[in-house]
Design an enzyme around this catalytic site. Structure first.
Site, PDB file in Angstrom:
ATOM      1  N   GLY A 121       0.807  -1.218   0.000  1.00 17.83           N
ATOM      2  CA  GLY A 121       0.000   0.000   0.000  1.00 17.83           C
ATOM      3  C   GLY A 121       0.835   1.261   0.000  1.00 17.83           C
ATOM      4  O   GLY A 121       2.074   1.216  -0.019  1.00 17.83           O
TER       5      GLY A 121
ATOM      6  N   LEU B 222       1.452   3.560   2.325  1.00 17.63           N
ATOM      7  CA  LEU B 222       2.372   3.669   3.457  1.00 17.63           C
ATOM      8  C   LEU B 222       3.284   2.441   3.544  1.00 17.63           C
ATOM      9  O   LEU B 222       4.494   2.569   3.747  1.00 17.63           O
ATOM     10  CB  LEU B 222       1.551   3.817   4.753  1.00 17.63           C
TER      11      LEU B 222
ATOM     12  N   ILE C 104      -2.055  -8.856   0.206  1.00 21.46           N
ATOM     13  CA  ILE C 104      -2.983  -9.707  -0.557  1.00 21.46           C
ATOM     14  C   ILE C 104      -2.677  -9.608  -2.051  1.00 21.46           C
ATOM     15  O   ILE C 104      -2.965 -10.522  -2.818  1.00 21.46           O
ATOM     16  CB  ILE C 104      -4.443  -9.341  -0.226  1.00 21.46           C
TER      17      ILE C 104
ATOM     18  N   TYR D  82     -15.222   3.420   8.080  1.00 23.42           N
ATOM     19  CA  TYR D  82     -13.768   3.448   8.312  1.00 23.42           C
ATOM     20  C   TYR D  82     -13.462   4.097   9.667  1.00 23.42           C
ATOM     21  O   TYR D  82     -12.715   3.547  10.481  1.00 23.42           O
ATOM     22  CB  TYR D  82     -13.115   4.241   7.172  1.00 23.42           C
TER      23      TYR D  82
ATOM     24  N   LYS E  87     -11.878   2.472  13.039  1.00 21.62           N
ATOM     25  CA  LYS E  87     -10.635   2.974  13.646  1.00 21.62           C
ATOM     26  C   LYS E  87     -10.878   3.341  15.113  1.00 21.62           C
ATOM     27  O   LYS E  87     -10.020   3.084  15.964  1.00 21.62           O
ATOM     28  CB  LYS E  87     -10.091   4.176  12.866  1.00 21.62           C
TER      29      LYS E  87
HETATM   30  N1  SER Z   1      -6.411   9.249   4.391  1.00 27.42           N
HETATM   31  C1  SER Z   1      -7.495   8.485   4.922  1.00 27.42           C
HETATM   32  C2  SER Z   1      -8.701   8.590   4.089  1.00 27.42           C
HETATM   33  O1  SER Z   1      -8.851   9.594   3.437  1.00 27.42           O
HETATM   34  C3  SER Z   1      -7.820   8.934   6.294  1.00 27.42           C
HETATM   35  O2  SER Z   1      -7.062   8.222   7.207  1.00 27.42           O
HETATM   36  O3  SER Z   1      -9.513   7.722   4.111  1.00 27.42           O
END
Ligand code: SER
Length: 324
Positions: free
Chosen positions: A15, A17, A39, A147, A151
């Site tokens: 990914g 990061l 994956i 999301y 988190k």
């Molecule tokens: N950069 C991410 C997003 O935009 C936020 O953690 O989903």
């Protein structure tokens, strides 16, 4: 401090990061000691060729256990997640991947006596009732994306595993991350990466957020430094065991376009907000990260103009190399 003989697993290594963090970890721990897992298979040649790669679905506990007994990991960086915009398209799957993935890693770490775990959180844990300016470490949190909910819940579970089982799990609430090496996938802050690609290709950019939408952002070298500094700080200095607020800069689409125009005067931006606008409007505009500064000495190096200069130089170089 880094124990440079540790074996390290990075899940989500292909990914945005993960691909950069894996390379930094390989510099510190040695190429063979850092296992990249994802994956999908790595497209980046440096990542693919420099050390071990394992194809892994983080939802598959058997594969994770096999991997752990093969390599005897001391540290795990668990970065695989569905981001904010993609998560809204399939909320149940986003919840499953983000939560079950985290549980699988936390439980594996306990079973295999992994010494340290890293798991990223996000500004998405905040919501419409959160103070938007200089958002405190501890404040109202009412995330309204799947999301963000995953988190926030994940942060509570990280703290739970630390308090209850003594697992040394550490976390940062990243702002939008911007880098030139890999593209983000499915986030609300992704525009701030795409815009540089368009600018360097001589194209104009249509932005999916409105011109004055301020969001907290960070250049990748700062994000890598923060992550590694946090992971190498002595355990007793880590006072926040859910996730640290982290800040570098805040800007709007209009301001990033102006920063690019200083180098590419003919660059133009237009605005066509879509469903991601609502997500951006529910997030903070700036972040108070004084706890990270105090506890482990966090300090960013890049502001908007310094990032723009570095992005444009490196993207240009990359495109020239690709053309050869
Ligand atoms: N950069 C991410 C997003 O935009 C936020 O953690 O989903």
């Amino acid at each position: 401090m880094a124990n440079t003989s540790d074996t390290v697993l990075v899940i989500g290594a292909c990914g945005q990061l993960g691909s950069e963090l894996t390379m930094e970890l390989r510099k510190m721990y040695g190429d063979a000691n850092v296992v990249a897992a994802d994956i999908s298979t790595p497209k980046q040649a440096d990542l693919r060729d420099s050390g071990p790669f394992e194809k892994v679905d983080v939802l598959d506990t058997n594969v994770l256990a096999e991997l752990a007994s093969k390599y005897k990991f001391k540290q795990i960086y668990h970065l695989a997640a569905v981001l904010s915009a993609t998560g809204e398209k399939n909320p149940k799957f986003a919840w499953k991947l983000n939560m079950d993935g985290l549980f699988n890693v936390l439980d594996l770490a306990l079973e295999q006596k992994v010494e340290r775990v890293y798991w990223p959180s996000s500004i998405a844990v905040f919501g419409p009732s959160t103070p938007r300016q200089n958002t405190p470490q501890q404040t109202v949190m009412d995330p309204n994306t799947v999301y963000g909910i995953s988190k926030q819940a994940g942060e509570r579970w990280c703290e739970y595993y630390f308090q209850k089982y003594g697992l040394d799990v550490r976390s940062l609430r990243y702002p939008g991350l911007i880098g030139y090496k890999a593209l983000p996938g499915g986030g609300t802050t992704d525009y701030a990466v795409d815009i540089y690609h368009k600018a360097i290709e001589g194209e104009n950019f249509e932005c999916f957020l409105s011109e004055n939408t301020y969001l907290p952002m960070m250049y990748m070298p700062d994000a890598l430094k923060a992550t590694l500094d946090l992971m190498h700080a002595p355990a007793e200095s880590i006072k926040v065991r859910d996730s640290y607020n982290l800040s570098a800069m805040s800007f709007s689409p209009k301001e990033i376009a102006a920063s690019i125009k200083k180098h590419i005067p003919e660059f133009e931006i237009t605005y066509k907000p879509d469903s991601r606008q609502k997500i951006a409007d529910s997030w903070p505009q700036s972040i108070d990260d004084s706890a990270a500064q105090q506890d482990w000495g966090w300090k960013p190096a890049f502001d908007l103009d310094a990032m723009t200069e570095d992005m444009l130089v490196n993207l240009k170089k990359m495109k020239q190399e690709q053309a050869v």
